[in-house]
Structures are given as structure tokens and as C-alpha cells.
Design a protein around this motif. Structure first.
Motif, short mmCIF file in Angstrom:
data_model
loop_
_atom_site.label_atom_id
_atom_site.label_comp_id
_atom_site.label_asym_id
_atom_site.label_seq_id
_atom_site.Cartn_x
_atom_site.Cartn_y
_atom_site.Cartn_z
N MET A 63 -7.07 8.26 -5.05
CA MET A 63 -6.50 8.31 -3.71
C MET A 63 -7.42 9.06 -2.75
SD MET A 63 -3.58 6.67 -3.46
CE MET A 63 -2.59 7.38 -2.17
N PRO A 64 -7.51 8.58 -1.51
CA PRO A 64 -8.32 9.29 -0.52
C PRO A 64 -7.75 10.68 -0.24
CG PRO A 64 -7.63 7.11 0.28
CD PRO A 64 -6.91 7.37 -1.00
N THR A 65 -8.60 11.56 0.24
CA THR A 65 -8.18 12.93 0.53
C THR A 65 -7.67 13.09 1.96
OG1 THR A 65 -10.44 13.51 1.10
CG2 THR A 65 -9.74 13.94 -1.18
N PHE A 66 -7.67 12.01 2.72
CA PHE A 66 -7.17 12.04 4.10
C PHE A 66 -5.94 11.14 4.19
CE2 PHE A 66 -10.02 8.50 3.78
CZ PHE A 66 -9.46 7.50 4.56
N ASP A 67 -5.28 11.14 5.33
CA ASP A 67 -4.08 10.32 5.54
C ASP A 67 -4.49 8.86 5.77
OD1 ASP A 67 -1.64 9.17 6.20
OD2 ASP A 67 -1.50 10.19 8.15
N ALA A 68 -4.74 8.14 4.70
CA ALA A 68 -5.20 6.76 4.80
C ALA A 68 -4.11 5.84 5.34
CB ALA A 68 -5.68 6.26 3.44
N ILE A 69 -2.86 6.14 5.05
CA ILE A 69 -1.76 5.32 5.58
C ILE A 69 -1.71 5.45 7.10
CG2 ILE A 69 0.75 5.05 5.64
CD1 ILE A 69 0.74 6.04 2.68
N GLY A 70 -1.76 6.67 7.58
CA GLY A 70 -1.76 6.90 9.03
C GLY A 70 -2.97 6.28 9.70
N ARG A 71 -4.13 6.41 9.09
CA ARG A 71 -5.35 5.83 9.67
C ARG A 71 -5.27 4.31 9.68
NH1 ARG A 71 -10.54 8.03 10.58
NH2 ARG A 71 -9.25 9.87 10.85
N ALA A 72 -4.75 3.71 8.61
CA ALA A 72 -4.59 2.25 8.56
C ALA A 72 -3.69 1.78 9.70
CB ALA A 72 -4.03 1.82 7.21
N ALA A 73 -2.60 2.50 9.94
CA ALA A 73 -1.69 2.14 11.03
C ALA A 73 -2.38 2.30 12.39
CB ALA A 73 -0.43 3.00 10.97
N ARG A 74 -3.13 3.36 12.56
CA ARG A 74 -3.78 3.61 13.85
C ARG A 74 -4.84 2.57 14.20
NH1 ARG A 74 -3.01 8.74 12.00
NH2 ARG A 74 -5.15 9.07 11.30
N ILE A 75 -5.49 1.99 13.20
CA ILE A 75 -6.49 0.96 13.52
C ILE A 75 -5.84 -0.42 13.68
CG2 ILE A 75 -8.34 2.21 12.34
CD1 ILE A 75 -8.17 -0.25 10.26
N GLY A 76 -4.55 -0.52 13.38
CA GLY A 76 -3.86 -1.79 13.53
C GLY A 76 -3.84 -2.66 12.29
N ALA A 77 -4.03 -2.05 11.12
CA ALA A 77 -3.94 -2.81 9.87
C ALA A 77 -2.54 -3.40 9.75
CB ALA A 77 -4.26 -1.92 8.67
N HIS A 78 -2.43 -4.48 9.00
CA HIS A 78 -1.14 -5.14 8.78
C HIS A 78 -0.35 -4.46 7.67
CE1 HIS A 78 1.69 -8.45 9.01
NE2 HIS A 78 1.66 -8.55 7.70
N GLY A 79 -1.08 -3.93 6.66
CA GLY A 79 -0.37 -3.32 5.55
C GLY A 79 -1.28 -2.56 4.62
N VAL A 80 -0.63 -1.97 3.61
CA VAL A 80 -1.33 -1.24 2.55
C VAL A 80 -0.85 -1.76 1.21
CG1 VAL A 80 -1.81 0.88 3.86
CG2 VAL A 80 0.33 0.67 2.60
N MET A 81 -1.74 -1.73 0.25
CA MET A 81 -1.42 -2.11 -1.12
C MET A 81 -1.80 -0.93 -2.01
SD MET A 81 -0.80 -4.62 -3.59
CE MET A 81 -0.89 -6.17 -2.78
N PHE A 82 -0.88 -0.50 -2.84
CA PHE A 82 -1.17 0.54 -3.82
C PHE A 82 -1.51 -0.16 -5.12
CE2 PHE A 82 1.39 2.56 -0.62
CZ PHE A 82 0.71 3.74 -0.41
N ASP A 83 -2.65 0.16 -5.69
CA ASP A 83 -3.18 -0.53 -6.86
C ASP A 83 -3.85 0.51 -7.75
OD1 ASP A 83 -4.06 -2.52 -8.61
OD2 ASP A 83 -5.04 -3.70 -7.06
N THR A 84 -4.43 0.06 -8.84
CA THR A 84 -5.24 0.93 -9.70
C THR A 84 -6.65 0.39 -9.75
OG1 THR A 84 -4.56 -0.30 -11.66
CG2 THR A 84 -3.32 1.71 -11.16
N MET A 85 -7.60 1.28 -9.79
CA MET A 85 -8.99 0.88 -9.88
C MET A 85 -9.35 0.56 -11.33
SD MET A 85 -12.41 2.86 -8.52
CE MET A 85 -11.52 3.38 -7.09
N GLY A 86 -9.02 1.47 -12.23
CA GLY A 86 -9.30 1.28 -13.65
C GLY A 86 -8.15 0.53 -14.31
N LYS A 87 -8.37 -0.69 -14.68
CA LYS A 87 -7.29 -1.52 -15.22
C LYS A 87 -6.93 -1.19 -16.67
CE LYS A 87 -7.12 -3.59 -11.35
NZ LYS A 87 -6.18 -3.10 -10.37
N THR A 88 -7.72 -0.35 -17.33
CA THR A 88 -7.40 0.01 -18.71
C THR A 88 -6.88 1.45 -18.83
OG1 THR A 88 -9.69 0.69 -19.12
CG2 THR A 88 -9.10 -1.60 -19.65
N ALA A 89 -6.73 2.12 -17.70
CA ALA A 89 -6.32 3.53 -17.72
C ALA A 89 -4.86 3.73 -17.33
CB ALA A 89 -7.22 4.35 -16.80
#
Length: 186
Positions: A63-89
């Protein structure tokens, strides 16, 4: 469509977003990978937001160390997806508790963002994840033969997961559905 796993350096992500959007896809998805300047990358994508529906992927295991949700909203993103990077962890819920996910989902929805959950999700997790009221659940391995994401789709697994998700009420009469263009999120 996803732009692929690009490092968050220079204009590579911005250019890939513009190039992918130019193909006429409904959504352009990109991940905030570690090792780059994610905040600056998001800021540089603000001009793309009015022209395409941006989906910002946040990785539960990085996870980013800054407010990525807030930043995504401020730039006008449509949405966020929570996922995992390591698919075996482990799955999404191995990295983020249901309480933490609930907080992230509420923050994103309060900011007017669509919310998706993915990351090695299983059929067993569906009821608990639905209770968090995401807009989308993303599956891969859970729908494939032997639970292996590199295999083909398994009709029985697909039907089992689909049966756990209640149908949404239709907003249009059946007779109007044929007029709608099909849409997909890859």
C-alpha cells in the motif's frame, strides 16, 4: 483494459494510459507499484481523467504511504481496485483485515469512487466481501480449473461463485437490454 506492470517513472504510465484509452476501451486500469513516485504519477494523469474512466489499483501487500484514495478522487479517477501484487502470498484479506477494507471502501465511496476488490479471492470469501458493499469483485484463480489462474475457466467454479452473488435489480425493461452495447472490464 490494463496498461500492464509499468514502473512509476517519467511519463511511461501517462503515455500508456493515453494509448490504451485511444483504443476505445471503457476503463483504463493501472497499478501503483512500489519503487516510483506514485503521487507524481497520479498528478500527471489528471488530464486523462476527463477523457477516460481511470481505475487506480492499490496493492494490499504494498500500500502507498500517502492518501492514494484521496489523490485518485482529486485527479478525477473513476474508481479504485484493491488487489494483491504477489499472487502466491495470500489473498486480499490476508493482507488487509475486513475492518481495514471497510474503511477504505467507505473512504473511496465518500469520495465518489467506484470500488473493486480482487486478489486471490475465493468463493468462501464472497459473502463477507459482499457485506462490505464493493461495486465489483474480481476473480481469476477461483474461476479456473483446479483453482490455478494459469488454467482455463471452469464452468462449475464459475457457476458456484455466481450463485453466491445476488442479482441486481434491472433498471430497464428486458426489451431495452438488446439496445445496450456490451461492456467488459479486463
Amino acid at each position: 483494459a490494463t496498461i500492464g506492470d509499468l514502473p512509476l517513472k517519467g511519463g511511461a504510465v501517462r503515455n500508456a494510459v493515453f494509448d490504451t484509452a485511444a483504443l476505445g476501451v471503457d476503463y483504463v486500469k493501472f497499478g501503483l507499484f512500489a519503487g516510483g513516485d506514485a503521487e507524481r504519477c497520479l498528478t500527471r494523469l489528471a488530464p486523462a481523467a476527463p477523457r477516460t474512466r481511470l481505475i487506480v489499483v492499490l496493492f494490499a501487500d504494498a500500500m502507498p504511504t500517502f492518501d492514494a484514495i484521496g489523490r485518485a478522487a482529486r485527479i478525477g479517477a473513476h474508481g479504485v481496485m484493491f488487489d494483491t501484487m504477489g499472487k502466491t502470498a495470500g489473498s486480499l484479506t490476508d493482507h488487509l483485515s475486513y475492518m481495514t477494507l471497510a474503511g477504505h471502501i467507505a473512504a473511496a465511496k465518500d469520495a465518489g469512487l467506484v470500488v473493486g476488490l480482487a486478489g486471490s479471492l475465493t468463493a468462501r470469501q464472497v459473502p463477507s466481501l459482499l457485506a462490505l458493499q464493493p461495486d465489483l469483485l474480481g476473480f481469476r484463480g477461483a474461476l479456473c480449473r483446479h483453482g490455478d489462474r494459469t488454467q482455463t475457466l471452469d464452468a462449475e467454479r464459475l457457476a458456484a461463485v455466481r450463485a453466491l452473488i445476488p442479482e441486481r435489480p434491472r433498471l430497464l425493461p428486458e426489451s431495452h437490454l438488446a439496445d445496450l452495447a456490451p461492456q467488459a472490464l479486463c
